[in-house]
Design a protein around this motif. Structure first.
Motif: not given
Length: 347
Positions: A133, A183, A186-187, A189-191, A193, A218, A324, A327
């Motif tokens: 991170k 998890d 996703l934290q 880079f996000g969800m 496609q 992505y 979260q 997700d």
């Protein structure tokens, strides 16, 4: 500081290793009660903890404020729902639920009951993940084009925990170890496609998946998540490549090993990695190529519990939102869909 009376739904490995020690040492909590169906083991370590023989008795105790659902995955929804209906705040072990619909119902119920609901995604507080991170936050790699995360083991024998090795809802490594990798991805880079998944059984006599590879799509990057129970020589846990450089990091958080050995969390050196486990950075700064090792910050699962205290007592945001956790379940369910159809599926 008024401590929160917390209760566990079981006192197996999860209760002994990941919850009990923190509930005991943190000023914001009182390890108050546990549900023990048959074996009464808690009081050997924590003599003051009340041991209830039924879940109904535990939930009927008005002194219980927080219930931690740390039971087999397929029970998470039912036990969390009962606790919320009883007016308790709830922390649910990962994976949040087995299905998306179950997670949505719990989120709606928590809002209706005005209770705190969170998912225990403790690997967000690992030392190795924290340095990843940090590297991304400081933009040391430029735009990420590719990332690969591993959570591997070498364990051909089946687990003595029957519920983990019995085929059924919520079992297998994708729900178990995959919840952590998903998890974290996703934290960062996000969800995605779209995704593609290959999920297999590779151990002799296994009834549940023990190998998976997920490829998350992505617009400008690909993220690969892998886990196998047959990896004797571990690969790096984190491999990231960007337009400026690369970062490689081993899986080296020491907390689980220390907790299993009976060490008490809370010291200044808690969660400190060995120096030889530093991550390797190869990048460019101000036109100069840099090759160096970067030390991790200390890992600390106690930070999760401190966040739960602040959420319950001060109204702060929970350290892991239930949305979260949901997700993660969305990704898992889509992964099984992709594996069944042998094709890329959209989110």
């Amino acid at each position: 500081m008024k401590p929160i009376n917390a209760a566990l739904c079981s006192f197996g490995m999860s209760g002994k290793v990941f919850h009990g020690p923190f509930l005991q040492v943190l000023d914001g909590f009182n390890f108050y009660a546990v549900w023990e169906r048959s074996k009464k083991l808690t009081q050997e370590i924590y003599p003051s903890v009340i041991s209830y023989g039924s879940y109904e008795q535990l939930l009927a105790d008005p002194n219980v404020e927080l219930v931690i659902v740390n039971t087999p995955n397929y029970t998470h929804f039912d036990f969390a729902k009962k606790a919320l209906l009883a007016g308790k705040h709830v922390v649910v072990e990962k994976p949040f639920t087995v299905t998306v619909e179950e997670g949505e119902e719990l989120i709606a119920l928590a809002k209706q009951q005005q209770r705190v609901l969170s998912v225990y995604q403790n690997r967000r507080f690992d030392s190795d993940y924290k340095v990843v991170k940090k590297v991304l936050k400081e933009d040391l790699l430029g735009e990420i084009v590719e990332a690969e995360f591993h959570f591997d083991r070498f364990k051909e024998e089946l687990s003595p925990k029957v519920h983990k090795e019995t085929a059924g809802p919520g079992t297998g490594s994708l729900y178990d170890l995959g919840s952590h990798l998903i998890d974290q991805a996703l934290q960062l880079f996000g969800m995605p496609q779209e995704l593609f998944a290959d999920i297999r059984i590779i151990r002799p006599h296994s009834q549940v998946d023990d190998y998976f590879e997920l490829l998350l799509y992505y617009p400008n990057k690909r993220v690969r998540l892998k886990s196998s129970y047959i990896v004797r020589e571990p690969l790096p846990a984190y491999i990231l490549h960007g337009t400026k450089g690369s970062f490689i990091k081993s899986k080296s958080d020491v907390q689980e090993t220390a907790l299993q050995a009976g060490e008490i969390p809370g010291s200044d050196t808690w969660g400190s990695e060995p120096e030889q486990e530093r991550g390797f950075l190869h990048t460019e700064r101000n036109g100069t190529v840099v090759r160096e090792y970067i030390a991790s910050e200390n890992g600390n699962y106690g930070d999760y519990f401190k966040g739960i205290y602040d959420a319950i007592r001060l109204g702060s945001e929970v350290p892991v939102k239930p949305e979260q956790g949901l997700d993660v379940i969305r990704i898992i369910r889509k992964a099984f869909e992709s594996n069944d159809q042998k094709k890329v599926v959209g989110m």
